[in-house]
Design a protein around this motif. Structure first.
Motif, PDB file in Angstrom:
ATOM      1  N   LEU A  44       0.815  -1.220   0.000  1.00 36.82           N
ATOM      2  CA  LEU A  44       0.000   0.000   0.000  1.00 36.82           C
ATOM      3  C   LEU A  44       0.853   1.276   0.000  1.00 36.82           C
ATOM      4  O   LEU A  44       0.304   2.378  -0.055  1.00 36.82           O
ATOM      5  CB  LEU A  44      -0.925   0.019   1.212  1.00 36.82           C
ATOM      6  N   LEU A  47       0.162   4.146  -2.300  1.00 38.95           N
ATOM      7  CA  LEU A  47      -1.088   4.875  -2.064  1.00 38.95           C
ATOM      8  C   LEU A  47      -0.973   5.879  -0.910  1.00 38.95           C
ATOM      9  O   LEU A  47      -1.923   6.610  -0.637  1.00 38.95           O
ATOM     10  CB  LEU A  47      -2.223   3.898  -1.762  1.00 38.95           C
ATOM     11  N   LEU A  51      -3.768   8.862  -0.803  1.00 35.38           N
ATOM     12  CA  LEU A  51      -4.758   8.718   0.268  1.00 35.38           C
ATOM     13  C   LEU A  51      -4.637   9.846   1.288  1.00 35.38           C
ATOM     14  O   LEU A  51      -5.654  10.320   1.815  1.00 35.38           O
ATOM     15  CB  LEU A  51      -4.620   7.361   0.955  1.00 35.38           C
ATOM     16  N   LEU A 110      -9.456   3.181  -4.993  1.00 35.47           N
ATOM     17  CA  LEU A 110      -8.006   2.956  -4.937  1.00 35.47           C
ATOM     18  C   LEU A 110      -7.661   1.778  -4.029  1.00 35.47           C
ATOM     19  O   LEU A 110      -6.836   0.923  -4.383  1.00 35.47           O
ATOM     20  CB  LEU A 110      -7.286   4.217  -4.456  1.00 35.47           C
ATOM     21  N   LEU A 111      -8.285   1.734  -2.872  1.00 36.19           N
ATOM     22  CA  LEU A 111      -7.980   0.651  -1.934  1.00 36.19           C
ATOM     23  C   LEU A 111      -8.496  -0.701  -2.421  1.00 36.19           C
ATOM     24  O   LEU A 111      -7.821  -1.720  -2.263  1.00 36.19           O
ATOM     25  CB  LEU A 111      -8.558   0.967  -0.554  1.00 36.19           C
ATOM     26  N   ALA A 114      -6.186  -2.019  -4.929  1.00 35.99           N
ATOM     27  CA  ALA A 114      -4.896  -2.436  -4.383  1.00 35.99           C
ATOM     28  C   ALA A 114      -4.977  -3.716  -3.566  1.00 35.99           C
ATOM     29  O   ALA A 114      -4.101  -4.567  -3.660  1.00 35.99           O
ATOM     30  CB  ALA A 114      -4.312  -1.320  -3.526  1.00 35.99           C
TER      31      ALA A 114
END
Length: 159
Positions: A44, A47, A51, A110-111, A114
């Motif tokens: 992560l 990101l 984020l 996005l999460l 991922a």
């Protein structure tokens, strides 16, 4: 002084406290939290910055809601809430809620891309549902304020 007008002061105090907590969160808590996330979950790490930006801008939307609420409370205190000017501030709240909802949606996408629908992504899904409910509630309350404003205008014309 009515009970509603007496509540304006304490509510403003709470709004100041929430606003200060949001600013502290933007400045200190979120950068540290996303740095820890990047350290603990290397997958992560890319990101981290997107984020963080989404979270900070999302909290700016919440701060905008607080500012609009403050202005509406001033109108309540001065018994001017039933006016077209109040709708400007309610529109600001609706726009800020919609903006925050879109930012949460982007973070959710996005999460999920991922890591799938686990952990923080599942929490963001819950936030999306609550945000949609709050946004729709604000639209309904805006319509009620518009109706009350029209009735007040009609009554003022009769008197």
């Amino acid at each position: 002084m009515s009970r509603t007008q007496r509540l304006v002061g304490p509510l403003r105090g709470l709004l100041v406290a929430v606003f200060a907590a949001l600013v502290a969160t933007q400045a200190a808590v979120l950068p540290a939290a996303f740095a820890r996330m990047a350290d603990e979950s290397p997958d992560l790490a890319p990101l981290r910055w997107p984020l963080l930006v989404l979270a900070v801008v999302g909290l700016v939307c919440v701060e905008a809601v607080i500012v609009c609420t403050w202005r509406l409370l001033t109108m309540v205190r001065d018994d001017r809430i039933f006016s077209d000017h109040a709708l400007v501030w309610v529109n600001g709240i609706v726009a800020a809620v919609a903006g925050a909802w879109l930012l949460v949606l982007v973070a959710f996408v996005l999460l999920v891309a991922a890591e799938g629908l686990v952990g923080l992504a599942a929490l963001l899904l819950l936030v999306l549902l609550v945000g949609a409910a709050v946004g729709l509630l604000m639209v309904v309350l805006r319509a009620l304020l518009r109706q009350a404003t029209e009735l007040r205008t009609d009554l003022d014309g009769v008197i």
